[in-house]
Scaffold this active site. Structure first.
Site, short mmCIF file in Angstrom:
data_model
loop_
_atom_site.label_atom_id
_atom_site.label_comp_id
_atom_site.label_asym_id
_atom_site.label_seq_id
_atom_site.Cartn_x
_atom_site.Cartn_y
_atom_site.Cartn_z
N LYS A 52 0.69 -1.36 -0.08
CA LYS A 52 0.06 -0.03 0.16
C LYS A 52 0.76 1.29 0.09
O LYS A 52 1.53 1.51 1.07
CB LYS A 52 -0.93 -0.08 1.31
CG LYS A 52 -2.02 0.96 1.03
CD LYS A 52 -2.72 1.66 2.42
CE LYS A 52 -1.81 2.60 2.92
NZ LYS A 52 -2.13 3.91 2.13
N GLY A 73 7.13 4.09 8.46
CA GLY A 73 6.17 5.35 8.70
C GLY A 73 6.25 5.88 10.11
O GLY A 73 7.34 5.65 10.75
N SER A 74 5.32 6.60 10.60
CA SER A 74 5.35 7.00 12.11
C SER A 74 5.45 6.29 13.39
O SER A 74 4.73 4.79 12.97
CB SER A 74 4.39 8.18 12.18
OG SER A 74 3.18 7.43 12.21
N THR A 75 5.88 6.41 14.22
CA THR A 75 6.06 5.65 15.40
C THR A 75 4.70 5.33 15.98
O THR A 75 4.49 4.27 16.45
CB THR A 75 6.90 6.24 16.32
OG1 THR A 75 8.16 6.35 15.86
CG2 THR A 75 7.00 5.53 17.76
N GLU A 76 3.90 6.28 15.82
CA GLU A 76 2.53 6.06 16.24
C GLU A 76 1.73 5.09 15.60
O GLU A 76 1.09 4.17 16.28
CB GLU A 76 1.79 7.64 16.35
CG GLU A 76 0.27 7.47 16.83
CD GLU A 76 -0.40 8.69 16.08
OE1 GLU A 76 0.35 9.68 15.72
OE2 GLU A 76 -1.67 8.59 16.28
N GLY A 100 3.29 2.69 13.93
CA GLY A 100 3.76 1.45 13.96
C GLY A 100 3.73 0.74 15.24
O GLY A 100 3.27 -0.67 15.14
N GLU A 115 10.05 0.20 10.54
CA GLU A 115 11.13 1.30 10.24
C GLU A 115 10.32 2.77 10.61
O GLU A 115 9.66 3.07 9.76
CB GLU A 115 11.72 1.16 8.89
CG GLU A 115 12.96 1.76 8.64
CD GLU A 115 12.85 3.18 8.57
OE1 GLU A 115 12.93 4.18 9.24
OE2 GLU A 115 12.86 3.87 7.17
N CYS A 119 13.19 10.06 7.62
CA CYS A 119 13.28 9.56 8.98
C CYS A 119 14.46 9.53 9.81
O CYS A 119 14.28 9.82 10.92
CB CYS A 119 12.66 8.20 8.82
SG CYS A 119 13.67 7.19 7.75
N GLU A 157 9.87 14.64 16.66
CA GLU A 157 10.03 14.90 15.15
C GLU A 157 9.13 15.79 14.41
O GLU A 157 8.21 15.72 14.61
CB GLU A 157 9.68 13.33 14.40
CG GLU A 157 10.46 13.12 13.26
CD GLU A 157 9.95 11.56 12.61
OE1 GLU A 157 8.94 11.06 13.16
OE2 GLU A 157 10.82 11.10 11.77
P1 NDP Z 1 1.88 7.26 8.87
O1 NDP Z 1 2.56 6.31 9.74
O2 NDP Z 1 0.68 7.97 9.32
O3 NDP Z 1 1.75 6.72 7.38
C1 NDP Z 1 2.72 5.72 6.77
C2 NDP Z 1 1.81 4.59 5.94
O4 NDP Z 1 0.93 3.85 7.01
C3 NDP Z 1 1.08 5.22 5.12
O5 NDP Z 1 0.77 4.55 3.79
C4 NDP Z 1 -0.24 5.51 5.73
O6 NDP Z 1 -1.48 5.68 4.96
C5 NDP Z 1 -0.60 3.93 6.41
N1 NDP Z 1 -1.24 4.11 7.49
C6 NDP Z 1 -1.97 5.12 8.35
N2 NDP Z 1 -2.50 4.76 9.40
C7 NDP Z 1 -2.49 3.43 9.35
C8 NDP Z 1 -2.98 2.34 10.36
N3 NDP Z 1 -3.77 2.75 11.23
N4 NDP Z 1 -2.82 1.08 9.69
C9 NDP Z 1 -1.96 0.79 8.72
N5 NDP Z 1 -1.62 1.65 7.78
C10 NDP Z 1 -1.72 3.07 8.19
O7 NDP Z 1 2.84 8.59 8.34
P2 NDP Z 1 2.17 9.63 7.85
O8 NDP Z 1 2.46 9.61 6.68
O9 NDP Z 1 0.84 10.16 8.14
O10 NDP Z 1 2.94 10.98 8.47
C11 NDP Z 1 2.99 11.44 9.78
C12 NDP Z 1 4.06 11.49 10.60
O11 NDP Z 1 4.76 10.14 10.48
C13 NDP Z 1 4.85 12.34 9.85
O12 NDP Z 1 5.12 13.73 10.22
C14 NDP Z 1 6.37 11.91 10.25
O13 NDP Z 1 6.59 12.39 11.71
C15 NDP Z 1 6.15 10.55 10.59
N6 NDP Z 1 6.66 9.64 9.27
C16 NDP Z 1 8.00 9.00 9.33
C17 NDP Z 1 8.36 8.09 8.30
C18 NDP Z 1 9.53 7.32 8.49
O14 NDP Z 1 10.05 7.25 7.45
N7 NDP Z 1 9.92 7.22 9.58
C19 NDP Z 1 7.97 8.47 7.03
C20 NDP Z 1 6.43 9.23 7.00
C21 NDP Z 1 6.12 10.07 8.06
P3 NDP Z 1 -1.78 6.84 4.25
O15 NDP Z 1 -0.42 7.80 4.24
O16 NDP Z 1 -2.30 6.63 2.97
O17 NDP Z 1 -2.88 7.58 5.30
#
Ligand code: NDP
Length: 778
Positions: free
Chosen positions: A190, A241-244, A246, A263, A297, A392
């Site tokens: 996704k 993606g985000s720690t939250e 994750g 990650e 990240c 972050e």
């Molecule tokens: P998210 O962690 O929300 O998104 C990462 C991926 O997970 C996206 O494809 C997102 O979908 C998807 N996702 C969101 N919610 C869920 C869920 N409950 N279950 C499964 N998958 C989910 O990051 P964001 O893109 O919203 O960014 C928010 C913050 O995260 C940023 O401000 C940054 O601090 C951090 N971040 C960290 C990254 C890293 O590489 N470590 C990369 C990106 C963000 P969708 O985007 O389509 O909503």
């Protein structure tokens, strides 16, 4: 602008890359990005839309895949998997190679699409994102080719669910898909809602490259689609993606028995010493925090600068910031593009403008009047505990503080809940190589920053997640043992009311910090033999005993700094001392379990201690073959504080099979002994006491696993939890582990055979730390 004007001002003229081809590509496909399942486009609906963050213009419609559509994609992947695996390493290598070639042919389209969709400068998408993504497929074509010879005994998981963020859409896709496919898995991926378009180009490249239908599936959508993929019947989840989020995924997958790699975020330190090449350090900083608008990240978002040079450094940095060019991402002369979306822009503004402490400097470079742009920003004078120093921001905002000594630099650097990356600038190689192992991070760059490669493992520790991507470590994460012998059925404790065997009733204490300790609660439990005889009492540890054991492990951190040679000697010494008392231990095991297998178990235990004595100075790191003039050292560092729940069966061998690899690799361990037969492990206290094992390196608790597992799993100072106990404990352990995102390993092994030792154990007892050191002067 005329030639004369250019000469007079020495200013950059515009050098725009055309968006025409990319927009035409989208239009020719109906202007909608949607699911790609079983080798074909699914139903394309404009449920949402994708916009260009630099202009706000609509680029395409976007289908929000439903849970049913996600399930259909998983089904297609499931159907395709056996044939894909059976194709063999060479067959898969050819397909991965064809993808790499196809991406090269479409590299311009991919780069422009990425910049349009994400807002990143074309200079970066063209020169960094796309080439690195292609390199990933080439490298993993090689990993597929060598799969059978290099990874004997390993098999793919099956169907992998993969979720990626918006900051490096194509690169993250490559990081996820290439190793999964190389190992024989099929995938459902996704992309992020903001940035799905380059994945659409990729899907078409896959069609042309002859990827069999169902091997690569894409489901578009938002977080709900992501959650549906997590909930679907997949065999592994890989998330960036985000720690939250994750943490949510950790909780959602708890107890399902599927492996997870995460990650996550970071707040990585960028440390500059007074002897550094300052101009290079400032140029590096531009790459560390303004690359991709700081939406990285592992961005070097926390500057730690030596106090002696801080004022000068900040002044020079501000001058450099003023020279950055911010604007149209498709202009080849632009340094800083647009942030991904107005929502992200508001989040950055809210964090920076809500901050009242420190001094904020915005670069004096003109901003475009429309679009999601934020100026390069430096905030100085914050306290280490300030929100902006800890959280972050994920934007082009650098926070800075000063340090006086190397020790203070490390303390400040590690003062974070994250542990993804760190950068060190100094001309003193001794200092750099002294500090690199001390920094709590998965990746360290020395006199360089943001270097990545398919051959070098990347990933974090602490709340930056677990697992590595890249290199053989990344490949292993997409495999499992091809075959495991069934673990013996867990025996239950015997009941009875017989008299004490031998006439004396003894109560075994706990073993904490090198001493036998009474349990905090003051309770113990009778242990009976198969015929009901009372063999003794075992203490019942509680939460406070867990706390004491963890404190003892914390106090024994020096163990991680000892040499493998020393650890080997201690492991051999343990074996020697156990051997001296072999008969007594064998008799105890027979008394506990009945039968006459005690002697064989003691013999196997001595062998196991020898095995890890052998590994202690042999489980090496390596220099990864990265395409730079320099080295990327993939070092094995101890995991840290490991809690381990021993299996019920083989009570001595099971315990030592978990203690010994942890010890060998420099980790500390708190073992909860076999619940049914704890006395085999408690007898071992005396062997520990007489074998030079430093206090706190090994701690042993006895008691209820159901009670102790949650206490260990939720403890913030436990870095990893291994459970070979009741499978029913898994869900609770994994859910509780989401607190500090500790690594968990829920296993079931036959410890009396070859599955009871080896690389899986060594890997779990170590973290890979990649230290990049470029060579050369000037
Ligand atoms: P998210 O962690 O929300 O998104 C990462 C991926 O997970 C996206 O494809 C997102 O979908 C998807 N996702 C969101 N919610 C869920 C869920 N409950 N279950 C499964 N998958 C989910 O990051 P964001 O893109 O919203 O960014 C928010 C913050 O995260 C940023 O401000 C940054 O601090 C951090 N971040 C960290 C990254 C890293 O590489 N470590 C990369 C990106 C963000 P969708 O985007 O389509 O909503």
């Amino acid at each position: 602008m005329s030639v004369k004007e250019i000469f007079d001002t020495m200013d950059y003229g515009p050098a725009p890359e055309s968006a025409k081809e990319a927009l035409a590509w989208l239009e020719a496909r109906g202007g909608i990005a949607g699911p790609f399942v079983n080798g074909a486009w699914g139903e394309l609906r404009a449920d949402m839309e994708s916009r260009n963050p630099a202009t706000g213009e609509r680029l395409a419609g976007l289908t929000k895949c439903t849970a049913d559509e996600v399930a259909a994609a998983v089904k297609a992947a499931r159907k395709a998997q056996p044939a894909w695996e059976k194709l063999g390493g060479h067959g898969r290598a050819k397909v991965l190679y064809a993808i790499a070639r196809g991406m090269q042919k479409q590299s311009r389209l991919l780069a422009v699409m990425e910049s349009l969709d994400n807002g990143k400068p074309i200079r970066e998408s063209r020169d960094i994102d796309v080439p690195l993504a292609i390199r990933h497929f080439y490298h993993h074509a090689g990993a597929a080719q060598l799969f059978e010879s290099e990874m004997p005994g390993r098999a793919p998981h099956g169907v992998c669910g993969q979720i990626i963020p918006w900051n490096f859409p194509l690169l993250m896709l490559a990081w996820k898909i290439a190793p999964a496919l190389a190992a024989g898995n099929t995938v459902v991926l996704k992309p992020a809602e903001y940035t799905s378009l380059s994945a659409m180009v990729f899907a078409e490249i896959c069609q042309e490259a002859g990827v069999p239908p169902g091997v690569i599936n894409l489901v578009t959508g938002d977080g709900e689609t992501g959650a549906a993929l997590v909930a679907a019947k997949v065999d592994k989840i890989a998330f960036t993606g985000s720690t939250e989020v994750g943490r949510k995924i950790r909780e959602a997958t708890a107890g399902r028995g599927i492996p997870l790699t995460l990650e996550l975020g970071g707040k990585s330190p960028y440390i500059v010493f007074d002897d550094a090449d300052i101009d290079s350090a400032i140029e590096g900083l531009v790459d560390a925090i303004w690359f991709n608008q700081g939406q990285v990240c592992c961005a070097g978002s926390r500057l730690l600068v030596h106090e002696a040079i801080a004022d000068d450094f900040h002044e020079r940095l501000k001058r450099r910031m003023d020279g950055l060019r911010i604007g149209d991402p498709l202009d080849k002369c632009i340094d800083v593009g647009a942030v991904v979306d107005p929502v992200q822009l508001s989040a950055i503004k809210e964090m920076v403008e809500g901050n009242t402490a420190g001094e904020t400097y915005h670069a004096a470079c003109p901003l475009p009047s429309t679009g999601a742009f934020y100026p390069p920003t430096l905030i100085t004078g914050l306290a280490p505990s300030d929100r902006l120093m800890q959280e972050e921001i994920f934007g082009p905002v650098l926070v800075s503080t000063t340090f006086r000594t190397p020790a203070e630099a490390v303390e400040l650097a590690d003062n974070t809940r994250y542990g993804l990356a760190a950068t060190l600038w100094t001309e003193n190689v001794n200092l750099a190589l002294d500090l690199a192992p001390k920094l709590a991070a998965g990746v360290i760059w020395v006199n360089a920053t943001n270097l990545f490669d398919a051959a070098a493992p990347f990933g974090g520790i602490r709340e930056s997640g677990f697992g590595r991507e890249g290199g053989p470590e990344g490949m292993r994460a997409y495999t499992k043992p091809a075959k495991l012998a069934a673990a013996p059925k867990a025996p239950v404790a015997y009941e009875g009311d017989g008299a004490p065997a031998g006439g004396i009733d003894r109560t075994a204490k706990l073993y904490i910090g090198g001493k036998q300790a009474r349990p905090d609660g003051g309770y113990s439990k009778a242990v009976h033999g198969p015929k009901g005889a009372l063999l003794g009492h075992a203490s019942l540890a509680n939460r406070k005993d867990v706390r004491n054991a963890v404190e003892a492990m914390n106090a024994a951190k020096g163990w991680g700094k000892t040499t493998g040679h020393l650890r080997a000697q201690i492991l051999y010494y343990l074996a020697e001392n156990l051997s001296a008392r072999a008969e007594e231990f064998a008799a105890r095991i027979d008394a506990l379990q009945g039968g006459h297998k005690g002697a064989a178990e003691v013999e196997a235990s001595i062998r196991r201690l020898f095995t890890y004595g052998a590994w202690a100075d042999r489980y090496d790191g390596r220099a990864a073959g990265v395409p730079i003039r320099g080295v990327a050292l993939a070092m094995k560092a101890p995991t840290g504080n490991i809690a381990a729940l021993a299996p019920a069966a083989t009570p001595l061998l099971g315990a030592l099979s978990l203690i010994a690899p942890a010890m060998a690799m420099g980790s500390r361990v708190t073992l909860v002994a076999s619940e049914a037969f704890p006395l085999a492990a408690t007898d071992f206290y005396q062997v520990l006491e007489t074998s030079d094992v430093p206090a706190g390196v090994v701690n042993i608790l006895t008691g209820s696993h159901a009670e102790l597992a949650p206490a260990l799993a939720s403890h913030m100072d436990v870095d990893a939890l291994w459970s070979f106990s009741e499978p029913g404990l898994a869900a609770g352990i994994e859910r509780a582990s989401a607190g500090n995102l500790k690594r968990t390993w829920i296993g079931a092994r036959d410890f009396s055979g070859p599955d009871g030792e080896g690389e899986d154990f060594l890997e779990a007892a170590t973290e890979v730390k990649t230290i990049w050191i470029p060579y050369g002067e000037g």
